[in-house]
Structure formats: structure tokens, C-alpha cells
Scaffold this motif. Structure first.
Motif, short mmCIF file in Angstrom:
data_model
loop_
_atom_site.label_atom_id
_atom_site.label_comp_id
_atom_site.label_asym_id
_atom_site.label_seq_id
_atom_site.Cartn_x
_atom_site.Cartn_y
_atom_site.Cartn_z
N ASP A 181 19.31 4.00 5.37
CA ASP A 181 20.31 5.07 5.32
C ASP A 181 21.65 4.58 4.81
OD1 ASP A 181 18.53 6.97 6.22
OD2 ASP A 181 19.15 6.82 8.33
N LEU B 30 10.51 8.13 4.06
CA LEU B 30 10.35 8.39 2.64
C LEU B 30 10.18 9.88 2.34
CD1 LEU B 30 7.88 5.47 1.84
CD2 LEU B 30 10.38 5.48 1.63
N ASP B 31 10.54 10.28 1.12
CA ASP B 31 10.36 11.65 0.66
C ASP B 31 8.98 11.86 0.05
OD1 ASP B 31 13.10 12.64 1.17
OD2 ASP B 31 13.64 11.14 -0.34
N GLU B 32 8.39 10.77 -0.47
CA GLU B 32 7.09 10.87 -1.12
C GLU B 32 6.38 9.53 -1.00
OE1 GLU B 32 5.33 11.29 -5.68
OE2 GLU B 32 7.36 12.00 -5.24
N ARG C 193 15.86 10.62 -4.27
CA ARG C 193 14.64 10.64 -3.47
C ARG C 193 14.11 9.23 -3.25
NH1 ARG C 193 10.47 12.69 -5.51
NH2 ARG C 193 9.62 13.82 -3.72
N ARG C 194 13.40 9.05 -2.14
CA ARG C 194 12.80 7.76 -1.80
C ARG C 194 11.29 7.87 -1.98
NH1 ARG C 194 15.69 7.53 4.16
NH2 ARG C 194 17.88 7.34 3.45
#
Length: 283
Positions: free
Chosen positions: A52, A75-77, A98-99
């Protein structure tokens, strides 16, 4: 002047990691003087705050134990490859913030084997049942056409490996670690155990380690790289067998990480390997 870009490897312990050596060698070869790559001691408890706290200069992270599973909720994906083994060793930060998590260990294993001429085998053996063993099974799902025997230390581990086999579409059979010398008869043996563990095979063989290696062995993939060569790898090579080492895996997975993080391809495999060999030779 180009805007600074950052990447790093996280884990605990992390001081031994060769990743900075490999990635920095790639940056030099690619002319990316504005890129830096560091290592940070980060455990599972500290990981959320670390991630973060990263700013827009960060391009990506390499992750080693014990963070490969702990990072997933952050994670986002997650790619299909990483999701297949529930392990992420690569995080890329996209331009829109995005992560994205991936696993380059699996394609890295396949690339390392192909470099030694291993395209397909009819059967294989895996020594160990940890996180690396599950990645090995994922790689074998694309390399091995027949059964894979996993040599493990407990019934719980045996059940876990059979579960991974069902999930990955691999015919996994399990055997007790005490019988692990039998693994050497397979055309492909992947040793995923920590330093010193595989050496214990010698104690179970009357004529010591060399007696466990057949006269015409297939291919040994020992994922360790320090110390190298391991006693098993030395005996294997002495009997004329092909050996794939941990540095091979480390370099091939790092090549994929560099390409994903920098957007530059192909990454300089030879330069990265040479840098890793020099660093190991200096230890």
C-alpha cells in the motif's frame, strides 16, 4: 532525463536472493539506467502495508517465500497460471494503478527444461510436496504424458499432492520418502526439497548416493542453486545424465519478470545467467 522506475524482490529471509543481480544485469544490457531493483525483508504481516505504501514509480515486485500466497488478496487480478497453483511470484503495476499477479516459475521451469532438450516425457518423479512441487506439477501438466510419482514425508502431503494433480490434470501417484531412491529410475526427476534434504537419500542406500543413480539416468532438475552443484547433481552428471539446476530456473523466470515489468523483450538471458554465475562463484 527518464523518470525513475523501481522494482524489488520481497521475502523472508531475503539476503540470499540473486534476483537483484539478475534484474540489474538485464537493466544494464537493455540500457535502462533509470531503473533500480532492490531487496526488502518483508514477512506476511508486513506485506499489506508495504504494498500500500508504494508510489507510482514502482513497476513491479518479485515475491519469494512466504509471500507467494499471502499477496493474492492484495491484487486486482491474478493470471490463470498463478491461480492454477495459488501462488504469485510476480506483481506488475499497470499504468492505471492496477496490481496484476502472475507466476513465472511455471513457464520458467518449462523453458529451463526445453533448454536441456526436455520437450516431452512419458513419466516423471517429484521429490517433495511444497509450493515448488505444485509449480512443478503445473509444468509437468504440459511436459509429461503419463503418471507422476511424488515422494513425500507424510499422508497429509500425499493427499495434497494428489489434490494438486486432480486440479492440474496430472495423474499423480504418491510414495513414501523412504523409497525416494526409486525416483531416479524416472526419465525426468524434479527435486524440490530444501538444501540437504535430498542428500539424505544417501543414508538409505547401502553404497551411498552414487549407488542410487542408475547407469543411464534421464534428466535431473534440481531446483537448488546455492550450494551448487548438489551431491545428487554431481553424481547424476558423473553417470552421464542431463542436469537442470536452480540457476537455470531462476534465470528463466527472471527473464519473464523483466519482460513483464519493463515491457522490453526479449530480456538478455545470457547476460543475466553470466551475472548469476559470477555472483554464485563469489560466495
Amino acid at each position: 532525463m527518464a523518470e525513475a522506475r523501481r522494482a524489488a524482490v520481497l521475502g523472508s529471509p531475503i539476503a540470499h536472493s540473486l534476483s537483484p543481480v539478475l534484474h540489474r544485469a538485464a537493466y544494464r544490457e537493455l540500457g535502462l539506467g533509470h531503473w533500480s531493483y532492490d531487496r526488502f525483508e518483508v514477512d506476511e504481516a508486513a506485506l499489506p502495508a508495504f504494498v500500500d505504501g508504494l508510489d507510482a514509480s514502482w513497476a513491479g515486485l518479485s515475491l519469494t517465500m512466504p509471500l507467494k500466497r499471502a499477496v493474492i488478496p492484495l491484487l486486482d487480478e491474478v493470471t490463470v497460471t498463478a491461480a492454477s497453483v495459488e501462488a504469485v511470484n510476480t506483481v506488475v503495476f499497470t499504468a492505471d494503478g492496477r496490481r496484476v499477479g502472475d507466476n513465472t516459475d511455471i513457464p520458467g521451469m518449462i523453458a529451463a527444461m526445453r533448454e536441456r532438450g526436455v520437450e516431452k516425457v512419458e513419466s516423471a518423479a517429484v521429490l517433495g510436496a511444497g509450493a515448488t512441487a505444485s509449480s512443478a506439477l503445473a509444468a509437468l501438466s504440459l511436459v509429461c504424458t503419463g503418471p507422476v510419482t511424488a515422494y513425500v514425508r507424510s499422508a497429509i502431503r500425499a493427499q495434497e499432492m494428489r489434490g494438486w494433480g486432480e486440479r492440474l490434470g496430472v495423474d499423480v501417484r504418491t510414495a513414501d520418502w523412504a523409497e525416494a531412491a526409486r525416483a531416479f529410475d524416472a526419465p525426468l526427476v524434479i527435486a524440490t526439497t530444501p538444501a540437504g534434504t535430498t542428500d539424505a537419500l544417501a543414508a538409505a542406500v547401502p553404497d551411498a548416493l552414487a549407488a542410487a543413480v542408475p547407469d543411464a539416468p534421464g534428466t535431473l532438475f534440481d531446483v537448488l542453486y546455492d550450494p551448487w552443484p548438489t551431491p545428487v547433481a554431481t553424481a547424476w552428471a558423473a553417470h552421464g545424465g542431463a542436469v537442470v539446476g536452480g540457476l537455470d530456473l531462476l534465470v528463466h523466470q527472471a527473464v519473464l519478470q523483466v519482460e513483464q515489468m519493463t515491457g522490453r523483450a526479449p530480456a538478455p538471458l545470457s547476460a543475466m545467467r553470466e551475472a548469476g554465475e559470477r555472483a554464485l562463484g563469489a560466495r
